[in-house]
Design a protein around this motif. Structure first.
Motif, short mmCIF file in Angstrom:
data_model
loop_
_atom_site.label_atom_id
_atom_site.label_comp_id
_atom_site.label_asym_id
_atom_site.label_seq_id
_atom_site.Cartn_x
_atom_site.Cartn_y
_atom_site.Cartn_z
N ILE A 1 -16.40 39.55 62.92
CA ILE A 1 -15.33 39.40 62.12
C ILE A 1 -15.55 40.61 61.65
O ILE A 1 -17.16 40.92 61.33
CB ILE A 1 -15.39 38.24 60.56
N ASP A 2 -14.52 41.45 61.08
CA ASP A 2 -14.73 42.54 60.68
C ASP A 2 -15.40 42.53 58.97
O ASP A 2 -15.04 41.83 58.49
CB ASP A 2 -12.76 43.35 60.57
N GLY B 1 -11.28 45.59 64.53
CA GLY B 1 -12.14 47.12 64.43
C GLY B 1 -13.19 47.28 65.06
O GLY B 1 -13.33 48.14 65.05
N ALA B 2 -12.95 45.86 66.16
CA ALA B 2 -15.06 46.56 66.83
C ALA B 2 -14.32 46.01 68.12
O ALA B 2 -13.49 45.59 69.00
CB ALA B 2 -15.62 45.36 66.17
N PRO B 3 -15.19 47.93 68.30
CA PRO B 3 -15.38 47.59 70.54
C PRO B 3 -15.41 45.88 71.29
O PRO B 3 -15.51 45.38 70.23
CB PRO B 3 -15.52 49.22 70.43
N ASN C 1 -23.69 51.28 57.63
CA ASN C 1 -23.18 49.91 57.27
C ASN C 1 -22.53 49.58 58.84
O ASN C 1 -22.01 50.50 59.70
CB ASN C 1 -22.44 49.59 56.31
N SER C 2 -22.80 47.77 58.78
CA SER C 2 -21.30 47.45 60.15
C SER C 2 -20.46 47.85 59.75
O SER C 2 -20.09 46.92 58.97
CB SER C 2 -22.98 46.00 60.54
N PRO C 3 -19.59 47.20 61.17
CA PRO C 3 -18.01 47.64 60.68
C PRO C 3 -17.34 45.82 60.86
O PRO C 3 -16.83 45.34 60.48
CB PRO C 3 -17.78 48.47 61.61
N LEU D 1 -23.12 47.56 71.69
CA LEU D 1 -21.43 48.59 72.54
C LEU D 1 -22.03 47.55 73.43
O LEU D 1 -23.55 47.68 74.25
CB LEU D 1 -21.25 50.32 72.02
N ALA D 2 -20.47 47.53 74.16
CA ALA D 2 -21.30 46.46 75.04
C ALA D 2 -21.86 47.93 76.95
O ALA D 2 -21.70 48.94 76.46
CB ALA D 2 -19.32 46.62 75.92
N ALA D 3 -22.97 47.08 77.47
CA ALA D 3 -23.92 48.26 78.13
C ALA D 3 -23.99 49.58 77.83
O ALA D 3 -25.00 50.34 77.80
CB ALA D 3 -22.40 48.94 79.41
N SER D 4 -24.84 49.52 76.52
CA SER D 4 -25.78 50.02 75.86
C SER D 4 -26.17 50.11 74.51
O SER D 4 -26.66 48.12 74.66
CB SER D 4 -24.35 51.23 74.60
N GLN D 5 -27.52 49.95 74.61
CA GLN D 5 -28.60 50.11 73.33
C GLN D 5 -28.25 50.60 72.22
O GLN D 5 -28.85 50.39 71.04
CB GLN D 5 -29.78 50.51 73.64
N THR D 6 -27.10 50.89 71.71
CA THR D 6 -26.46 50.88 70.64
C THR D 6 -25.77 49.70 69.30
O THR D 6 -25.12 49.32 69.83
CB THR D 6 -25.42 51.85 70.50
#
Length: 532
Positions: free
Chosen positions: A263-264, A152-154, A275-277, A237-242
């Motif tokens: 893990i999900d 479920g995560a990118p 909340n974190s995914p 997130l990839a290439a991001s500070q998010t």
């Protein structure tokens, strides 16, 4: 942002090290290693089989039952080609065989980890196979391997940020801390990841370079060695500070050899916005212990159910235990905790949802406007964990002079499972006494069969008790709840038919009638995501 000291990794890894020291085999023949990790979000418990007819004529069940977010120890096997199969446990004790079926060539002194991941529901379920060399960890180092096993995560970047120890104040010369080693700093072994490290709001775990860049689902790193010490794990997130995940402080000891799988989150169905995914599953090489790390900012979901007949509209206080007691004792710094209700008004028969932080809580329920001090429904030290779901039930009755009011506090299952439905029945109806419960396939029996005791109940429930979650295959069901009569028959107080889908998570709550109702009611809470 909140920071707390996480003691689990260091404590568990110390126990693992002691197990490794006394375990193993004196057999000098060459071997390889196999470990299984269950990271498949919607899959049931599984069984793992290892087959090689050339070595053993009988299939060997290496691991009989493994649940989600659990991992096995490495199992020693003879070097050869093996058929590795994974079977899923279904309701009723049967299995769905061969959900994973892999043939692997095990070479001597190599280690294989099979991570079962993906989703059964969308067909992405399958293994991530990791092969590494069996080799010791370098002196003074900890070793970590990272896996993206969260469907479920990118794609993400992962940071492993070292945290410098914070020493005690210089003027506290006579304080020996927690009574630990009095020998002072003895080099690498002197670091105490349990007591000397703290974080403040200014610490930025993404200030350095990520150890993993643009990792997509199914990707894994080489094994990374880092100096023993304290770290924070952050995922963006990839290439991001998010940021999508921030761990507590993780203490890594010299010699630790950890597999960390993203893990999900099992609590994703709670739908708490911030909340974190994902969670992080930490696997150890030589013991079946595993550890789930949750995001430090994750909250919990609380459903409050007003099932207290005769109370009328109610107000609910759900406050941190220490602050609530301080408020009751007149502490002005916490004066609002016991005077401002968490839920100002809830009608009888209703259910309302609120999100809360992890911690120990006090619960008070009283008639609206009556305050917390003399609340007839009270409970203390209710433990709430991050990323979890709970039900607080105000139960019983105040409709006559024999009033009986009480709280019930239950944790909810939050992970939908693609191969089953989960149903729990909770008895908060004090006026009925014990009840009999009948859960049958649709059309198998009738109300009359129950009334005249032609069939036996599946189980009985006393007041204030619950059934635990019943595991059912998805399908059409009749659910009846009945009160035993003196003549041996039953008075059916609830009879409903309908479809219960795989992936559903249901709570049925029996409550008393209100003063103007004259019949019992059953409330239905459904937080599950119906699959299919």
């Amino acid at each position: 942002m909140k920071f707390r000291k996480l003691m689990g990794v260091a404590a568990v890894s110390a126990a693992v090290a002691s197990l490794a020291a006394c375990g193993g085999s004196s057999d000098s023949r060459p071997t390889a290693d196999l470990r299984i990790v269950h990271a498949a979000t919607d899959a049931p418990d599984v069984r793992v089989n290892l087959q090689n007819d050339g070595i053993d004529e009988n299939a060997s069940v290496r691991l009989n039952r493994l649940g989600f977010a659990q991992s096995s120890a490495f199992q020693r096997v003879r070097p050869s080609r093996y058929n590795v199969t994974v079977d899923a446990y279904l309701p009723g004790g049967v299995t769905l065989d061969g959900v994973i079926d892999e043939t692997l060539l095990f070479e001597r002194d190599r280690q294989w980890t099979l991570v079962a991941t993906g989703l059964l529901d969308d067909g992405t379920f399958g293994p991530v196979v990791i092969e590494t060399e069996r080799a010791p960890v370098s002196a003074g180092q900890a070793r970590v391997q990272l896996v993206h096993a969260a469907p479920g995560a990118p794609a993400v970047d992962i940071y492993l940020a070292a945290i410098e120890p914070v020493l005690p104040p210089e003027d506290d010369e006579d304080d020996d801390g927690d009574g630990g080693d009095e020998g002072g700093d003895d080099g690498e072994g002197g670091l105490d990841p349990q007591g000397l490290t703290t974080l403040d709001e200014s610490f930025d775990c993404t200030a350095g370079e990520p150890v993993v860049v643009d990792a997509s689902f199914g990707a894994f790193t080489d094994r990374l060695e880092v100096p023993a010490g304290d770290y924070q794990i952050c995922v963006t997130l990839a290439a991001s500070q998010t940021r999508v995940f921030e761990s507590d402080i993780v203490g890594l000891r010299a010699g630790d050899d950890l597999l960390v799988s993203a893990i999900d989150s099992a609590g994703a169905s709670l739908q708490i916005a911030d909340n974190s995914p994902i969670n992080l599953l930490v696997s150890f090489p030589n013991a079946t212990s595993s550890l789930v790390l949750r995001d430090i900012n994750d909250r919990a979901a609380l459903n409050v159910v007003h099932a207290a007949a005769g109370v009328g509209d109610a107000e609910v206080y759900f406050a941190p235990q220490a602050a609530f007691i301080a408020c009751v004792n007149g502490d002005e710094d916490h004066s609002d905790v016991c005077t401002d209700p968490t839920i100002p008004s809830i009608a009888f028969g209703d259910s309302l949802r609120t999100d809360v932080d992890a911690g120990s809580y006090a619960l008070r329920v009283n008639a609206e406007g009556a305050g917390a001090a003399e609340a007839p429904i009270a409970a203390n030290h209710l433990m709430v964990g991050q990323g979890r779901g709970y039900i607080a039930i105000a139960g019983g009755h105040a409709v006559d002079v024999e009033a009986e009011l009480f709280p019930l506090f239950l944790e909810r299952q939050t992970r939908p499972i693609a191969t089953q439905a989960s149903l729990r029945i909770v008895h908060a109806g004090s006026l009925s006494g014990p009840v009999a419960v009948f859960v049958t396939e649709a059309g198998d029996i009738t109300d009359a069969d129950v009334q005249f005791a032609e069939v036996a109940p599946d189980f009985t429930l006393d007041v204030r008790r619950d059934s635990g979650y019943l595991v059912l295959p998805g399908g059409d069901y009749d659910i009846r709840i009945a009160v035993p009569l003196n003549d041996g028959g039953f008075d059916v107080i609830y009879s409903e038919s309908g479809a219960i889908d795989n992936g559903s998570i249901l709570d049925l709550i029996i409550r008393n009638p209100d003063e103007d109702e004259g019949f019992f009611e059953v409330e239905l809470l459904d937080i599950g995501v119906a699959i299919g």
